[in-house]
Design a protein around this motif. Structure first.
Motif, short mmCIF file in Angstrom:
data_model
loop_
_atom_site.label_atom_id
_atom_site.label_comp_id
_atom_site.label_asym_id
_atom_site.label_seq_id
_atom_site.Cartn_x
_atom_site.Cartn_y
_atom_site.Cartn_z
N MET A 1 -4.71 -16.11 -3.07
CA MET A 1 -3.27 -15.54 -3.09
C MET A 1 -2.62 -15.63 -1.87
SD MET A 1 -2.20 -11.67 -3.94
CE MET A 1 -2.07 -11.76 -5.71
N PRO A 2 -1.50 -15.95 -2.12
CA PRO A 2 -0.29 -16.10 -1.04
C PRO A 2 -0.21 -14.75 -0.44
CG PRO A 2 0.65 -16.54 -3.04
CD PRO A 2 -0.71 -16.58 -3.51
N LEU A 3 0.26 -14.52 0.75
CA LEU A 3 0.68 -13.17 1.29
C LEU A 3 1.81 -12.83 0.82
CD1 LEU A 3 0.09 -13.98 4.94
CD2 LEU A 3 -1.31 -12.62 3.48
N LEU A 4 2.08 -11.63 0.51
CA LEU A 4 3.26 -11.05 -0.01
C LEU A 4 4.31 -11.22 0.93
CD1 LEU A 4 1.73 -7.83 -1.64
CD2 LEU A 4 2.25 -9.99 -2.88
N ASP A 5 5.66 -11.51 0.29
CA ASP A 5 6.94 -11.28 1.05
C ASP A 5 7.60 -10.46 1.24
OD1 ASP A 5 8.84 -12.29 2.93
OD2 ASP A 5 9.57 -14.07 1.56
N TRP A 6 7.60 -9.56 2.09
CA TRP A 6 8.20 -8.23 2.21
C TRP A 6 9.28 -8.03 3.22
CZ3 TRP A 6 4.64 -3.60 0.97
CH2 TRP A 6 3.86 -3.74 -0.13
N ARG A 7 9.78 -9.34 3.85
CA ARG A 7 10.82 -9.44 4.75
C ARG A 7 12.20 -8.50 4.33
NH1 ARG A 7 10.35 -15.58 5.95
NH2 ARG A 7 10.24 -15.55 3.90
N ASP A 8 12.39 -8.39 3.16
CA ASP A 8 13.58 -7.84 2.68
C ASP A 8 13.76 -6.33 3.25
OD1 ASP A 8 15.60 -6.44 1.00
OD2 ASP A 8 15.55 -7.87 -0.47
N ALA A 9 14.67 -6.05 3.65
CA ALA A 9 14.85 -4.64 4.48
C ALA A 9 14.81 -3.67 3.35
CB ALA A 9 16.38 -4.50 5.20
N ARG A 10 14.61 -3.73 2.29
CA ARG A 10 14.78 -2.73 1.06
C ARG A 10 13.15 -2.13 1.05
NH1 ARG A 10 17.30 -5.78 -3.68
NH2 ARG A 10 16.31 -7.38 -2.50
N HIS A 11 12.05 -3.14 1.81
CA HIS A 11 10.89 -2.80 1.79
C HIS A 11 10.69 -1.67 2.78
CE1 HIS A 11 9.58 -5.12 -1.60
NE2 HIS A 11 10.19 -6.29 -0.95
N PHE A 12 11.32 -1.46 3.64
CA PHE A 12 11.32 -0.60 5.03
C PHE A 12 11.99 0.74 4.76
CE2 PHE A 12 12.10 0.72 9.50
CZ PHE A 12 10.80 0.82 9.86
N ASP A 13 11.69 1.85 4.96
CA ASP A 13 12.36 2.90 5.13
C ASP A 13 12.54 3.70 6.20
OD1 ASP A 13 13.57 5.62 4.55
OD2 ASP A 13 12.24 6.24 3.05
N ALA A 14 13.56 3.48 7.10
CA ALA A 14 13.52 3.89 8.53
C ALA A 14 13.52 5.28 8.42
CB ALA A 14 14.46 3.48 9.18
N SER A 15 13.96 6.26 7.52
CA SER A 15 14.29 7.49 7.69
C SER A 15 12.89 8.40 7.41
CB SER A 15 15.15 7.93 6.51
OG SER A 15 14.71 7.86 5.21
N ARG A 16 11.87 7.71 7.06
CA ARG A 16 10.63 8.58 6.97
C ARG A 16 9.41 7.82 6.66
NH1 ARG A 16 10.97 11.78 1.16
NH2 ARG A 16 11.63 10.06 0.10
N ASN A 17 8.17 8.44 6.93
CA ASN A 17 6.90 7.90 6.48
C ASN A 17 6.47 8.79 5.22
OD1 ASN A 17 6.85 5.87 8.53
ND2 ASN A 17 5.93 7.30 9.99
N LEU A 18 5.88 8.14 4.54
CA LEU A 18 5.16 8.85 3.46
C LEU A 18 3.64 8.24 3.21
CD1 LEU A 18 7.90 8.53 0.62
CD2 LEU A 18 7.23 10.37 1.94
N PRO A 19 2.64 9.01 2.45
CA PRO A 19 1.58 8.63 2.52
C PRO A 19 1.27 7.36 1.64
CG PRO A 19 1.66 10.81 2.02
CD PRO A 19 2.89 10.23 2.12
N CYS A 20 0.55 6.18 2.18
CA CYS A 20 0.34 5.14 1.42
C CYS A 20 -0.40 5.49 0.31
CB CYS A 20 -0.42 4.05 2.24
SG CYS A 20 -0.96 2.65 1.41
N VAL A 21 0.05 4.95 -0.94
CA VAL A 21 -0.53 5.13 -2.39
C VAL A 21 -1.99 4.76 -2.21
CG1 VAL A 21 1.50 5.21 -3.64
CG2 VAL A 21 0.28 3.17 -3.32
N LEU A 22 -2.37 3.87 -1.24
CA LEU A 22 -3.84 3.28 -1.58
C LEU A 22 -4.78 4.07 -0.41
CD1 LEU A 22 -3.13 -0.35 -2.19
CD2 LEU A 22 -3.79 1.34 -3.67
#
Length: 57
Positions: A1-22
């Protein structure tokens, strides 16, 4: 499987960290559905669940 492309800034929340669902460790990363998840965790999950579209854009 190819790597996921999450370069879009919407994939980053600079305001807070939350627990990873995994792995439950804090992350500023968000899936396309806004779930908090590390990119590496999402890629690993996709590798083990190839029929799922959970973390795909």
């Amino acid at each position: 499987m190819p790597l996921l492309d999450w370069r879009d800034a919407r994939h980053f929340d600079a305001s807070r960290n939350l627990p990873c669902v995994l792995c439950q460790r804090p992350t500023p990363m968000r899936s396309h559905d806004r779930e908090p998840v590390h990119k590496v965790c999402a890629e690993d999950w996709c590798d083990h669940n190839p029929d799922s579209r959970r973390f795909h854009s």
